[in-house]
Write a protein that holds these residues in place. Structure first.
Motif, PDB file in Angstrom:
ATOM      1  N   GLU A  79       0.787  -1.230   0.000  1.00 18.73           N
ATOM      2  CA  GLU A  79       0.000   0.000   0.000  1.00 18.73           C
ATOM      3  C   GLU A  79       0.821   1.282   0.000  1.00 18.73           C
ATOM      4  O   GLU A  79       0.325   2.318  -0.391  1.00 18.73           O
ATOM      5  N   SER A  80       2.075   1.204   0.451  1.00 19.39           N
ATOM      6  CA  SER A  80       2.843   2.444   0.624  1.00 19.39           C
ATOM      7  C   SER A  80       4.318   2.236   0.297  1.00 19.39           C
ATOM      8  O   SER A  80       4.791   1.099   0.208  1.00 19.39           O
ATOM      9  N   TRP A 106       6.635   2.896   2.307  1.00 21.22           N
ATOM     10  CA  TRP A 106       7.148   2.275   3.535  1.00 21.22           C
ATOM     11  C   TRP A 106       7.049   0.757   3.442  1.00 21.22           C
ATOM     12  O   TRP A 106       7.982   0.036   3.727  1.00 21.22           O
ATOM     13  N   ARG A 107       5.890   0.272   3.018  1.00 21.95           N
ATOM     14  CA  ARG A 107       5.646  -1.171   2.995  1.00 21.95           C
ATOM     15  C   ARG A 107       6.584  -1.867   2.013  1.00 21.95           C
ATOM     16  O   ARG A 107       7.127  -2.919   2.293  1.00 21.95           O
ATOM     17  N   ASP A 115       6.641  -5.357  12.529  1.00 24.20           N
ATOM     18  CA  ASP A 115       5.995  -4.051  12.334  1.00 24.20           C
ATOM     19  C   ASP A 115       4.728  -3.885  13.179  1.00 24.20           C
ATOM     20  O   ASP A 115       4.727  -3.157  14.144  1.00 24.20           O
ATOM     21  N   ARG A 116       3.639  -4.568  12.809  1.00 22.83           N
ATOM     22  CA  ARG A 116       2.383  -4.368  13.557  1.00 22.83           C
ATOM     23  C   ARG A 116       2.180  -5.455  14.607  1.00 22.83           C
ATOM     24  O   ARG A 116       2.787  -6.511  14.556  1.00 22.83           O
ATOM     25  N   MET A 160       4.416   2.913  18.020  1.00 22.88           N
ATOM     26  CA  MET A 160       3.483   3.769  17.259  1.00 22.88           C
ATOM     27  C   MET A 160       2.841   4.842  18.152  1.00 22.88           C
ATOM     28  O   MET A 160       2.521   5.932  17.697  1.00 22.88           O
ATOM     29  N   PRO A 165      -0.586   1.011  13.639  1.00 24.13           N
ATOM     30  CA  PRO A 165      -0.208   2.422  13.464  1.00 24.13           C
ATOM     31  C   PRO A 165      -1.401   3.367  13.622  1.00 24.13           C
ATOM     32  O   PRO A 165      -1.251   4.466  14.162  1.00 24.13           O
ATOM     33  N   ARG A 189      -0.851   5.746  16.739  1.00 20.94           N
ATOM     34  CA  ARG A 189      -0.629   7.163  16.408  1.00 20.94           C
ATOM     35  C   ARG A 189      -1.813   8.013  16.849  1.00 20.94           C
ATOM     36  O   ARG A 189      -1.634   9.146  17.276  1.00 20.94           O
ATOM     37  N   GLN A 246      -1.626  10.084   8.950  1.00 24.11           N
ATOM     38  CA  GLN A 246      -0.900   8.987   9.602  1.00 24.11           C
ATOM     39  C   GLN A 246       0.077   8.216   8.725  1.00 24.11           C
ATOM     40  O   GLN A 246       0.661   7.233   9.174  1.00 24.11           O
ATOM     41  N   ASN A 247       0.266   8.618   7.480  1.00 27.97           N
ATOM     42  CA  ASN A 247       1.458   8.149   6.743  1.00 27.97           C
ATOM     43  C   ASN A 247       1.740   9.079   5.563  1.00 27.97           C
ATOM     44  O   ASN A 247       0.898   9.900   5.166  1.00 27.97           O
ATOM     45  N   ASP A 281       6.296   8.426   8.780  1.00 25.01           N
ATOM     46  CA  ASP A 281       7.106   7.519   7.936  1.00 25.01           C
ATOM     47  C   ASP A 281       8.476   8.131   7.629  1.00 25.01           C
ATOM     48  O   ASP A 281       9.484   7.508   7.855  1.00 25.01           O
ATOM     49  N   CYS A 288       9.063   6.409  10.834  1.00 25.04           N
ATOM     50  CA  CYS A 288       8.711   5.035  11.169  1.00 25.04           C
ATOM     51  C   CYS A 288       9.702   4.212  10.347  1.00 25.04           C
ATOM     52  O   CYS A 288       9.731   4.309   9.127  1.00 25.04           O
TER      53      CYS A 288
HETATM   54  O1  AHR Z   1       2.674  -0.235   9.832  1.00 18.98           O
HETATM   55  C1  AHR Z   1       3.458   0.794   9.327  1.00 18.98           C
HETATM   56  C2  AHR Z   1       2.639   1.680   8.476  1.00 18.98           C
HETATM   57  O2  AHR Z   1       2.056   0.918   7.440  1.00 18.98           O
HETATM   58  C3  AHR Z   1       3.362   2.806   7.777  1.00 18.98           C
HETATM   59  O3  AHR Z   1       3.255   4.018   8.428  1.00 18.98           O
HETATM   60  C4  AHR Z   1       2.563   2.918   6.521  1.00 18.98           C
HETATM   61  O4  AHR Z   1       3.133   3.725   5.541  1.00 18.98           O
HETATM   62  C5  AHR Z   1       2.330   1.525   6.186  1.00 18.98           C
HETATM   63  O5  AHR Z   1       1.473   1.239   5.196  1.00 18.98           O
END
Ligand code: AHR
Length: 342
Positions: free
Chosen positions: A57-58, A60-61, A135-136, A154, A192, A196, A245-246, A276, A296
């Motif tokens: 999705e990002s 970061w990912r 990460d999560r 977070m 996150p 956050r 948040q990102n 991020d 992050c």
């Molecule tokens: O879990 C981290 C978050 O997930 C990051 O902030 C975000 O960019 C990603 O998709």
């Protein structure tokens, strides 16, 4: 040394099933079925890791995925089975069950949201496979269902953004003004988003003149961030701060804000606080469009390899490993621009 000795790549059938299962990861692409025997011995000593990633999705990912793939290579002694869950918890649960039936040595996964993992983690435990969260976090009754977690604090990230705003308003002598705030949230129920939000709210709740006008999810993507920001801009005339948040949602939000004729930045209409700190966002910090970016750190692969190494040697590991993170503003960002690779 791999614990599940019988998990080897000796049969063409297993190899084909892995090829199908890991479609898109590229790890097996150079291994033809006929070459399986030649690889059998070489693979016999590899530590087999099943990794279920949330999606892509990002920025970061994607960086996080690459960091795991670069750390868990064959040269480093690993056989990585990668699965992209495309943002769906059901896909992650399927992937975890597939890892269990393949009797991998370790399961690594980054849970898209926190709830709903108890059953599948029980199954992993019954199969004797250690689970490492990356990460999560998960929200489970019994914390012994996972071995360890490697990730970011977070909640502290949220506090850092709140404290920055606190300081900024103080220096700008705007402490007494009404401050209208929008929270552009990530995937609801994810670590996150929860961390956050609660970290930022901890600071915001100290001030009766900080008003949270609205909180909506942009799912951590540019497109959704833009779409949600457009709706918000139509609804609210007077917005002072957007806490996004990102960075990906921030990119989308900036587009929406500028297209609406408003401006971002300390001298503009709306102050943007982001998370991020990917390279393109740091450029916007340098330009002044993003006021603060709370880092992050996605480069978690090396920590993961270290932790698996410890477990392989029979060493005790901690229940949680928190990665180091900084806060970037116009004042300090230039010193970091050259070294940012993602
Ligand atoms: O879990 C981290 C978050 O997930 C990051 O902030 C975000 O960019 C990603 O998709």
């Amino acid at each position: 040394m791999s614990k599940n000795g019988w998990y080897r790549l000796g049969t063409a059938a297993l190899l084909v099933s892995l090829l199908v299962f890991t479609c898109g990861c590229g790890i097996f692409s150079s291994v033809a079925v006929g070459e399986a025997d030649a690889h059998e011995e070489e693979n016999a000593n590899l530590v087999v890791v099943g990794f279920s990633q949330i999606g892509s999705e990002s920025v970061w990912r994607t960086t996080n995925t690459v960091s795991v793939q670069e750390a868990l290579t064959k040269e480093n002694g690993y056989f990585l089975i990668f699965n992209n869950a495309r943002q769906k918890q059901e896909n992650q649960i399927k992937a975890l069950r597939s890892f269990i039936s393949q009797r991998v040595d370790y399961i690594v996964f980054s849970p898209v949201t926190e709830n709903g993992w108890d059953t599948v983690l029980e199954e992993a435990r019954e199969a004797g496979i250690p689970v490492i969260l990356l990460d999560r976090m998960v929200n489970v009754e019994d914390a012994s269902l996972y071995t360890t977690w490697i990730g970011s604090d977070m909640e502290e990230e949220g506090r850092k953004a709140g404290r920055w705003l606190e300081q900024y308003l103080k220096i700008a002598n705007r402490q007494k003004e009404d401050i209208n705030i929008i929270m552009l949230q990530g995937t609801l129920g994810s670590s996150p988003q929860r961390g956050r939000s609660s970290g930022f709210m901890e600071i915001a709740n100290k001030y009766i003149n900080w008003h949270i006008l609205d909180q909506r999810s942009g799912d951590f993507t540019i497109a959704k961030g833009k779409e949600v920001m457009e709706q918000i801009l139509e609804r609210y005339e007077d917005i002072d701060v957007v806490v996004s948040q990102n960075d990906d949602m921030t990119f989308g939000a900036i587009e929406a804000i500028e297209e609406s004729g408003r401006s971002v930045g300390r001298d503009g209409d709306i102050l943007l606080l982001s998370f991020d700190a990917v390279r393109d966002a740091l450029r916007l910090v340098e330009e002044g469009k993003i006021a603060v970016d709370v880092e992050c750190n996605p480069e978690q692969g090396k920590y993961l390899a270290e932790v698996i190494g410890m477990l392989e040697r029979g060493e005790k590991v901690e229940k949680a490993y928190v990665v180091e993170e900084r806060v970037f503003t116009k004042e300090n960002v230039s010193g970091y621009m050259n070294s940012r690779t993602y």
